[in-house]
Design an enzyme around this catalytic site. Sequence first.
Site, mmCIF file in Angstrom:
data_model
loop_
_atom_site.group_PDB
_atom_site.id
_atom_site.type_symbol
_atom_site.label_atom_id
_atom_site.label_comp_id
_atom_site.label_asym_id
_atom_site.label_seq_id
_atom_site.Cartn_x
_atom_site.Cartn_y
_atom_site.Cartn_z
ATOM 1 N N ASP A 254 0.846 -1.189 0.000
ATOM 2 C CA ASP A 254 0.000 0.000 0.000
ATOM 3 C C ASP A 254 0.887 1.245 0.000
ATOM 4 O O ASP A 254 2.011 1.203 -0.488
ATOM 5 C CB ASP A 254 -0.918 -0.060 1.244
ATOM 6 C CG ASP A 254 -2.243 0.659 1.034
ATOM 7 O OD1 ASP A 254 -2.213 1.855 0.728
ATOM 8 O OD2 ASP A 254 -3.307 0.030 1.182
ATOM 9 N N HIS B 68 -3.742 6.454 3.177
ATOM 10 C CA HIS B 68 -4.439 5.247 2.726
ATOM 11 C C HIS B 68 -3.885 3.984 3.372
ATOM 12 O O HIS B 68 -4.633 3.155 3.909
ATOM 13 C CB HIS B 68 -4.313 5.172 1.199
ATOM 14 C CG HIS B 68 -5.101 4.098 0.547
ATOM 15 N ND1 HIS B 68 -4.621 2.831 0.365
ATOM 16 C CD2 HIS B 68 -6.345 4.109 0.014
ATOM 17 C CE1 HIS B 68 -5.544 2.106 -0.256
ATOM 18 N NE2 HIS B 68 -6.597 2.851 -0.478
ATOM 19 N N SER C 24 -11.134 -0.461 -1.141
ATOM 20 C CA SER C 24 -9.883 -0.395 -0.378
ATOM 21 C C SER C 24 -10.115 -0.640 1.105
ATOM 22 O O SER C 24 -9.270 -1.212 1.784
ATOM 23 C CB SER C 24 -9.260 1.001 -0.492
ATOM 24 O OG SER C 24 -8.428 1.095 -1.607
#
Length: 615
Positions: free
Chosen positions: A157, A233, A561
């Site tokens: 990620d 994120h 996600s």
Amino acid sequence: MDSKTRRDWICTKKNYSLVVLALCLLQHYLHVSIILVEATSEVHIVYLGEKKNDDPASTKKFHHQMLTTLLGSKEAAYRSIIYSYKHGFSGFAARLTESQAEAIAAAEFPGVVQVIRNRIHKLHTTRSWDFIGIHQHSSGNLLTKSMGKGTIIGLIDSGVWPESKSFNDEGMDPIPTHWKGICQQGEHFNSTNCNRKIIGARWFRKGAIEHFKNLNRTNTVVDFRSPRDGIGHGTHTASTAAGYFVKRANYRGLASGLARGGAPLAHLAIYKACWAFEGCTDADLLKAFDKAIHDGVDILSLSVGNVTPLFSYVDQRDSIAIGSFHATTKGITVVCSAGNDGPISQTIVNTAPWLITVAATTIDRVFPTAITLGNNHTLWGQSIDIEKHKHGFVGIIYSERIALDRTNDSAKDCQPGSLNATLASGKIVLCFSKSDQQDIESASNTVQEAGGVGLIFAQFPNDGLASCDIPCIRVGYEVGTQILSYIRKARFPIAKLSDPKTVIGKWASPRVASFSARGPSSMTPEVLKPDIAAPGVDIIAAFRPRDTKHSNGYALLSGTSMACPHVAGIAALIKSAHPNWSPSAIKSALVTTGNFPDWNRWNKHFSRRPNPQGS
Ligand SMILES: *[C@@H]1O[C@H](CO)[C@@H](O)[C@H](O)[C@H]1NC(C)=O
Ligand SMILES: *[C@@H]1O[C@H](CO)[C@@H](O)[C@H](O)[C@H]1NC(C)=O
Ligand SMILES: *[C@@H]1O[C@H](CO)[C@@H](O)[C@H](O)[C@H]1NC(C)=O
Ligand SMILES: *[C@@H]1O[C@H](CO)[C@@H](O)[C@H](O)[C@H]1NC(C)=O
């Protein structure tokens, strides 16, 4: 870079010195030739399948030999290669011209399975990068006894924000003995940032650098050249999968309780292959897989993917399919997000059969927000902007009536620069989205730039809320139309926006989120995808603390996600309870038990809310 720019500058000035002229000509020639080289050689991944040799050094040597044969010299081979994949599988990434790539793909180099040009993948969060700090509200019993003890979840990620409370390691077991990874240092990140929760971290950037070499990067978003997360994120997904308990988590008293990830006692291994500006390239993703396989992770979570048209996993052109295939054969369960291009069918990505492909659902939590009109009628929308709704009654106006340019309808959905600031100033503006493309954040920027103090955004059904700099409330078209008819009737239309409330358990859920990509797979419709769905709408988890105003290091995001690490966490619970189960056994346990391990309790733990679209 700098010196080149300076030379260009000298050469563009009128400078008649012969020496300089000669230099400039030379430079001109060199510069052109440099550009030619850069323009024609691109990073390609030469995939060689299973590795033939257990010794990584020998595999690497073989890659160099192969490149030396192709390029004619050892030096050229060393200059060209950027990665050697030698742990989980065999292959390398190198700068090659089109004809070199063709030559290596041709029969003269036996063992080459596929040559793939380095492409960009993107993270699967939609809607909002923005956030608000309401801590996760959860209570009740713990899900299972294991809590992921002894397992390692790898996340490929955007890195991690290690200081987040979710990565506290108090109460964590020692690092599992099967762990072979490292804590790689870099900008604002060193070995002290790893602990018994984050047991390893690495970063992979060469593929991204190569891909963007020739681009003018004036708009580069700041990111750290290290495992540190410049976006938020990766922090969000990591804490969702395996965040440690955060006690008495609350945001200005709004939500108070125990925050936790799916497998709070699982360890985390961070592989940063996604960058704020560049996204994630195949070359970097494959290196992350290669290292993760080497390091000994048990589960891999990837909230990353391509968009359709799909690259074929059947003839091995899809890097995530290749990396995950080798990971799976080594006993690692790989969980991927399905993509956010729904609700249109055949939009699903990451469809290789060996992957667990995760769709996103709503949860049973909503944030109803009152809009009181001057006639004392109250209508309801949804918002996550806490403590921004401070105005009493102010004027409310329909965006189309204050359009700068009445010859087009760009003001209707508040497109950038479409509003007359004289008329918008100090008012709440009502806009109607034309499709679900125009988003509320962009509309709120338009209103704010025109001096407006609030936004009511009427939208077609669409899951996932966003936070704006001015109060922004999303309503359905029906409510939007009611407000519009009030504005049309009233002489001096006014309205007041209230703070949102958190309401749990009043709406049917889960329901597949509007944005969640739909099957069937456009590559192999015969293979049923997605495999499973998990919460992915308005999920609260740890985040990169960006500014001090609204950030307490937790953010509310939507996307497949967010769904993917929920399943990675659950996979870790299963792995912990059944260490000998294969990825197939774990996948089977997940997809054949509709409410395994206890959907309702799990739901309550993580997150809640459906989507009433402001009604
Ligand atoms: C790691 O970073 C911390 C905080 O920036 C610093 O105090 C420490 O000295 C660094 N340690 C090493 C080994 O560089
Ligand atoms: C990069 O873009 C900026 C703004 O568009 C421009 O002023 C600048 O000259 C460009 N630089 C290069 C090296 O192309
Ligand atoms: C709205 O309610 C307030 C107080 O409840 C009252 O004073 C006011 O007259 C009402 N206005 C209208 C238009 O009914
Ligand atoms: C904005 O509206 C005001 C009032 O109608 C008008 O005077 C002004 O010219 C408009 N501004 C622009 C830029 O059109």
